[in-house]
Design an enzyme around this catalytic site. Structure first.
Site, PDB file in Angstrom:
ATOM      1  N   SER A  50       0.834  -1.209   0.000  1.00  0.00           N
ATOM      2  CA  SER A  50       0.000   0.000   0.000  1.00  0.00           C
ATOM      3  C   SER A  50       0.861   1.248   0.000  1.00  0.00           C
ATOM      4  O   SER A  50       1.975   1.252   0.548  1.00  0.00           O
ATOM      5  CB  SER A  50      -0.872  -0.023   1.263  1.00  0.00           C
ATOM      6  OG  SER A  50      -1.449   1.237   1.496  1.00  0.00           O
ATOM      7  N   TYR A  73      -2.316  -1.265  10.671  1.00  0.00           N
ATOM      8  CA  TYR A  73      -2.496  -1.761   9.310  1.00  0.00           C
ATOM      9  C   TYR A  73      -1.283  -1.386   8.446  1.00  0.00           C
ATOM     10  O   TYR A  73      -0.665  -2.237   7.801  1.00  0.00           O
ATOM     11  CB  TYR A  73      -3.782  -1.191   8.677  1.00  0.00           C
ATOM     12  CG  TYR A  73      -3.843  -1.433   7.186  1.00  0.00           C
ATOM     13  CD1 TYR A  73      -4.104  -2.702   6.681  1.00  0.00           C
ATOM     14  CD2 TYR A  73      -3.603  -0.400   6.276  1.00  0.00           C
ATOM     15  CE1 TYR A  73      -4.119  -2.932   5.306  1.00  0.00           C
ATOM     16  CE2 TYR A  73      -3.620  -0.620   4.908  1.00  0.00           C
ATOM     17  CZ  TYR A  73      -3.888  -1.889   4.433  1.00  0.00           C
ATOM     18  OH  TYR A  73      -3.884  -2.112   3.072  1.00  0.00           O
ATOM     19  N   LYS A 110       1.859  -3.768   6.718  1.00  0.00           N
ATOM     20  CA  LYS A 110       2.284  -3.820   5.310  1.00  0.00           C
ATOM     21  C   LYS A 110       3.795  -3.554   5.207  1.00  0.00           C
ATOM     22  O   LYS A 110       4.504  -4.226   4.448  1.00  0.00           O
ATOM     23  CB  LYS A 110       1.513  -2.778   4.488  1.00  0.00           C
ATOM     24  CG  LYS A 110       0.048  -3.106   4.309  1.00  0.00           C
ATOM     25  CD  LYS A 110      -0.145  -4.301   3.388  1.00  0.00           C
ATOM     26  CE  LYS A 110      -1.589  -4.745   3.316  1.00  0.00           C
ATOM     27  NZ  LYS A 110      -1.780  -6.016   2.605  1.00  0.00           N
TER      28      LYS A 110
HETATM   29  P1  NAD Z   1     -10.925  -7.431   0.714  1.00  0.00           P
HETATM   30  O1  NAD Z   1     -11.172  -7.432   2.179  1.00  0.00           O
HETATM   31  O2  NAD Z   1     -12.071  -7.219  -0.195  1.00  0.00           O
HETATM   32  O3  NAD Z   1     -10.189  -8.785   0.284  1.00  0.00           O
HETATM   33  C1  NAD Z   1      -9.351  -9.503   1.141  1.00  0.00           C
HETATM   34  C2  NAD Z   1      -9.823 -10.948   1.134  1.00  0.00           C
HETATM   35  O4  NAD Z   1      -8.961 -11.722   1.967  1.00  0.00           O
HETATM   36  C3  NAD Z   1     -11.238 -11.112   1.667  1.00  0.00           C
HETATM   37  O5  NAD Z   1     -11.998 -11.865   0.744  1.00  0.00           O
HETATM   38  C4  NAD Z   1     -11.056 -11.870   2.989  1.00  0.00           C
HETATM   39  O6  NAD Z   1     -12.145 -12.723   3.259  1.00  0.00           O
HETATM   40  C5  NAD Z   1      -9.746 -12.599   2.747  1.00  0.00           C
HETATM   41  N1  NAD Z   1      -8.959 -12.879   3.961  1.00  0.00           N
HETATM   42  C6  NAD Z   1      -8.630 -12.021   4.963  1.00  0.00           C
HETATM   43  N2  NAD Z   1      -7.869 -12.649   5.882  1.00  0.00           N
HETATM   44  C7  NAD Z   1      -7.694 -13.917   5.443  1.00  0.00           C
HETATM   45  C8  NAD Z   1      -7.010 -15.047   5.946  1.00  0.00           C
HETATM   46  N3  NAD Z   1      -6.356 -14.996   7.101  1.00  0.00           N
HETATM   47  N4  NAD Z   1      -7.057 -16.197   5.244  1.00  0.00           N
HETATM   48  C9  NAD Z   1      -7.736 -16.271   4.070  1.00  0.00           C
HETATM   49  N5  NAD Z   1      -8.410 -15.238   3.545  1.00  0.00           N
HETATM   50  C10 NAD Z   1      -8.400 -14.084   4.223  1.00  0.00           C
HETATM   51  O7  NAD Z   1      -9.782  -6.334   0.444  1.00  0.00           O
HETATM   52  P2  NAD Z   1      -9.224  -5.752  -0.931  1.00  0.00           P
HETATM   53  O8  NAD Z   1      -9.631  -4.327  -1.008  1.00  0.00           O
HETATM   54  O9  NAD Z   1      -9.569  -6.661  -2.038  1.00  0.00           O
HETATM   55  O10 NAD Z   1      -7.682  -5.770  -0.628  1.00  0.00           O
HETATM   56  C11 NAD Z   1      -6.844  -6.852  -1.027  1.00  0.00           C
HETATM   57  C12 NAD Z   1      -5.438  -6.601  -0.507  1.00  0.00           C
HETATM   58  O11 NAD Z   1      -4.966  -5.356  -1.012  1.00  0.00           O
HETATM   59  C13 NAD Z   1      -5.333  -6.513   1.016  1.00  0.00           C
HETATM   60  O12 NAD Z   1      -4.122  -7.124   1.415  1.00  0.00           O
HETATM   61  C14 NAD Z   1      -5.281  -5.019   1.271  1.00  0.00           C
HETATM   62  O13 NAD Z   1      -4.607  -4.706   2.454  1.00  0.00           O
HETATM   63  C15 NAD Z   1      -4.494  -4.545   0.052  1.00  0.00           C
HETATM   64  N6  NAD Z   1      -4.736  -3.128  -0.267  1.00  0.00           N
HETATM   65  C16 NAD Z   1      -6.023  -2.704  -0.479  1.00  0.00           C
HETATM   66  C17 NAD Z   1      -6.255  -1.353  -0.758  1.00  0.00           C
HETATM   67  C18 NAD Z   1      -7.653  -0.836  -0.977  1.00  0.00           C
HETATM   68  O14 NAD Z   1      -7.839   0.388  -0.973  1.00  0.00           O
HETATM   69  N7  NAD Z   1      -8.664  -1.685  -1.200  1.00  0.00           N
HETATM   70  C19 NAD Z   1      -5.186  -0.453  -0.822  1.00  0.00           C
HETATM   71  C20 NAD Z   1      -3.879  -0.930  -0.615  1.00  0.00           C
HETATM   72  C21 NAD Z   1      -3.679  -2.290  -0.342  1.00  0.00           C
HETATM   73  N1  UFG Z   2     -13.349  10.527   3.121  1.00  0.00           N
HETATM   74  C1  UFG Z   2     -14.389  11.366   3.457  1.00  0.00           C
HETATM   75  N2  UFG Z   2     -15.544  10.801   3.902  1.00  0.00           N
HETATM   76  C2  UFG Z   2     -15.717   9.454   4.017  1.00  0.00           C
HETATM   77  C3  UFG Z   2     -14.640   8.602   3.661  1.00  0.00           C
HETATM   78  C4  UFG Z   2     -13.452   9.184   3.226  1.00  0.00           C
HETATM   79  O1  UFG Z   2     -14.279  12.586   3.382  1.00  0.00           O
HETATM   80  O2  UFG Z   2     -16.789   9.026   4.453  1.00  0.00           O
HETATM   81  C5  UFG Z   2     -12.101  11.130   2.632  1.00  0.00           C
HETATM   82  C6  UFG Z   2     -10.905  10.809   3.507  1.00  0.00           C
HETATM   83  O3  UFG Z   2     -10.803  11.745   4.554  1.00  0.00           O
HETATM   84  C7  UFG Z   2      -9.776  10.901   2.507  1.00  0.00           C
HETATM   85  C8  UFG Z   2     -10.409  10.472   1.181  1.00  0.00           C
HETATM   86  O4  UFG Z   2     -11.813  10.600   1.364  1.00  0.00           O
HETATM   87  O5  UFG Z   2      -9.379  12.222   2.400  1.00  0.00           O
HETATM   88  C9  UFG Z   2     -10.083   9.051   0.800  1.00  0.00           C
HETATM   89  O6  UFG Z   2     -10.379   8.232   1.917  1.00  0.00           O
HETATM   90  P1  UFG Z   2     -10.361   6.623   1.816  1.00  0.00           P
HETATM   91  O7  UFG Z   2     -10.667   6.107   3.172  1.00  0.00           O
HETATM   92  O8  UFG Z   2     -11.205   6.180   0.685  1.00  0.00           O
HETATM   93  O9  UFG Z   2      -8.858   6.339   1.395  1.00  0.00           O
HETATM   94  P2  UFG Z   2      -7.495   6.601   2.197  1.00  0.00           P
HETATM   95  O10 UFG Z   2      -6.607   7.298   1.234  1.00  0.00           O
HETATM   96  O11 UFG Z   2      -7.713   7.229   3.492  1.00  0.00           O
HETATM   97  O12 UFG Z   2      -7.051   5.121   2.512  1.00  0.00           O
HETATM   98  C10 UFG Z   2      -6.462   4.352   1.548  1.00  0.00           C
HETATM   99  C11 UFG Z   2      -6.656   2.852   1.793  1.00  0.00           C
HETATM  100  C12 UFG Z   2      -5.902   2.400   3.019  1.00  0.00           C
HETATM  101  C13 UFG Z   2      -4.467   2.900   2.989  1.00  0.00           C
HETATM  102  C14 UFG Z   2      -4.455   4.398   2.797  1.00  0.00           C
HETATM  103  C15 UFG Z   2      -3.075   4.976   2.716  1.00  0.00           C
HETATM  104  O13 UFG Z   2      -8.030   2.549   1.971  1.00  0.00           O
HETATM  105  O14 UFG Z   2      -5.857   0.991   2.972  1.00  0.00           O
HETATM  106  O15 UFG Z   2      -5.109   4.695   1.563  1.00  0.00           O
HETATM  107  O16 UFG Z   2      -2.413   4.435   1.627  1.00  0.00           O
HETATM  108  F1  UFG Z   2      -3.835   2.610   4.154  1.00  0.00           F
END
Ligand code: NAD
Ligand code: UFG
Length: 336
Positions: free
Chosen positions: A123, A148, A152
């Site tokens: 991330s 979190y 990572k």
């Molecule tokens: P998500 O929660 O939709 O998907 C994660 C999946 O992993 C889920 O289906 C959950 O059931 C499964 N899971 C969790 N723990 C587990 C375990 N111990 N064993 C087996 N399965 C397990 O999340 P996502 O948005 O698809 O994110 C996927 C990956 O990308 C995560 O590692 C997350 O940290 C990373 N990531 C996501 C974002 C974002 O904004 N969505 C940003 C940066 C990194």
């Molecule tokens: N925001 C609002 N209202 C809401 C939700 C979010 O104003 O109800 C704003 C937040 O303050 C932020 C922006 O929208 O300014 C984006 O927020 P998100 O929560 O969608 O995304 P972030 O950038 O905060 O978080 C993301 C990922 C995290 C990661 C983080 C830093 O979801 O996993 O980027 O990389 F850790």
């Protein structure tokens, strides 16, 4: 055959679609703590292919050993983990156990099975709060502000140490910026449980009538309109990035790539774009800043373009239209 951990979740399900459409075979392991069987069924509908889903936990070594014994796995794409920043502050042990310990168990099982190719979901948060924008892969990992983010950064370090100890490992650490949007079919998308933490699903749930209004967390940031700026990318572009990284997993060692568009968009611009593209109003009010939020960050994504031939192809309008197609067709997500 590619093993996709967390393949029943948001990014994982979209990546499985792209893998299958590129002719790869896939097996998914997911404990369904935040994913759903329905997502995998819908991936099968989109692709017309069967996706074996092992309902299991990556911390369960026996479950992993059984998957490696049954399938000829060439590489692992590792999405499984917990991802809610606020929850991680309240439950740090759950986050270190799932994200760090889970990855250790996975790597041990991979090594025992002779599989050494790994793509890890990292991330932008690992750059920490002090890094100047745009973020470049050559910058050091910074000080993370929640468990979190720390989990990572810890996993990145563990994987680097592992690759340094044994040159059979070939790994890509993909640092995602802010993935949003949904598959253009409208069949799969983001389905957060409870109140969404993230901006895009919150906007979509207000638009579909599940929530009254959006609270914009702060409008006094040092940005053009006072609201925070992020680098939002289409989840299908992100999924394609995994295919490109997989193809490049040849050389030993660890490669790190930012996956983003290289452009920051403000919260207000996001709300306005959604309404412009969908025609649906999203009532909002300005609220207090959310603790831990950074004013603005975006990627320098040149390395992924240079080395992987990857760059984003889908526009902000695509992200809005696809989010709305998914949310309006599935107002309660996979539940109906
Ligand atoms: P998500 O929660 O939709 O998907 C994660 C999946 O992993 C889920 O289906 C959950 O059931 C499964 N899971 C969790 N723990 C587990 C375990 N111990 N064993 C087996 N399965 C397990 O999340 P996502 O948005 O698809 O994110 C996927 C990956 O990308 C995560 O590692 C997350 O940290 C990373 N990531 C996501 C974002 C974002 O904004 N969505 C940003 C940066 C990194
Ligand atoms: N925001 C609002 N209202 C809401 C939700 C979010 O104003 O109800 C704003 C937040 O303050 C932020 C922006 O929208 O300014 C984006 O927020 P998100 O929560 O969608 O995304 P972030 O950038 O905060 O978080 C993301 C990922 C995290 C990661 C983080 C830093 O979801 O996993 O980027 O990389 F850790």
């Amino acid at each position: 055959m590619i093993l996709v951990t967390g393949g029943a979740g948001y990014i994982g399900s979209h990546t499985v679609v792209e893998l299958l459409q590129a002719g790869r075979e896939v097996v998914v392991i997911d404990n369904l703590c935040n994913g759903s069987q329905e997502a995998v069924r819908r991936v099968e509908r989109i692709t017309g292919k069967v996706v074996p889903l092992v309902e299991g936990d990556i911390r369960d070594r026996h479950a992993l050993d059984a998957v490696f014994a049954e399938h000829a796995i060439e590489a692992v794409i590792h999405f499984a983990g917990l991802k809610a920043v606020g929850e991680s502050v309240a439950k740090p042990l759950a986050y270190y156990d799932n994200n760090v310990n889970g990855t250790l168990v996975l790597c041990e099982a991979m090594a025992a099975a002779g599989v050494h190719r790994l793509i890890f979901s990292s991330s932008a948060t690992v750059y920490g709060s002090e890094a100047p924008v745009p973020y470049l892969e050559s910058m050091p990992r910074g000080s993370t502000s929640n468990p979190y983010g720390t989990s990572k950064a810890m996993v990145e370090k563990v994987l680097e140490d592992l690759a340094a100890a044994d040159e059979r490992w070939s790994m890509a650490l993909l640092r995602y910026f802010n993935p949003i949007g949904a598959h253009p079919s409208g069949l799969i998308g983001e389905d957060p449980q409870g109140i969404p933490n993230n901006l895009m699903p919150f906007i979509a749930q207000v638009a579909v009538g599940r929530r009254d209004e959006l609270a914009i967390f702060g409008n006094d940031y040092p940005t053009a309109d006072g609201t925070c700026e992020r680098d939002y990318l289409h989840v299908v572009d992100l999924a394609v990035g995994h295919l490109k990284a997989l193809k490049a997993l040849e050389a030993p060692g660890v490669s790190v790539y930012n996956l983003g568009t290289g452009q920051g968009i403000s919260v207000l611009e996001m709300v306005k774009s959604f309404t412009r593209v969908t025609g649906v109003e999203v009532p909002y009010r300005f609220g207090a800043r959310r603790p831990g939020d950074l004013p603005a960050f975006w990627a320098d994504a040149a390395k992924a373009e240079r080395e992987l031939g990857w760059s984003t192809e889908r526009s902000l309008d695509d992200m809005m239209a696809d989010t709305w197609r998914w949310q309006s067709a599935n107002p309660k997500g996979y539940a109906g």
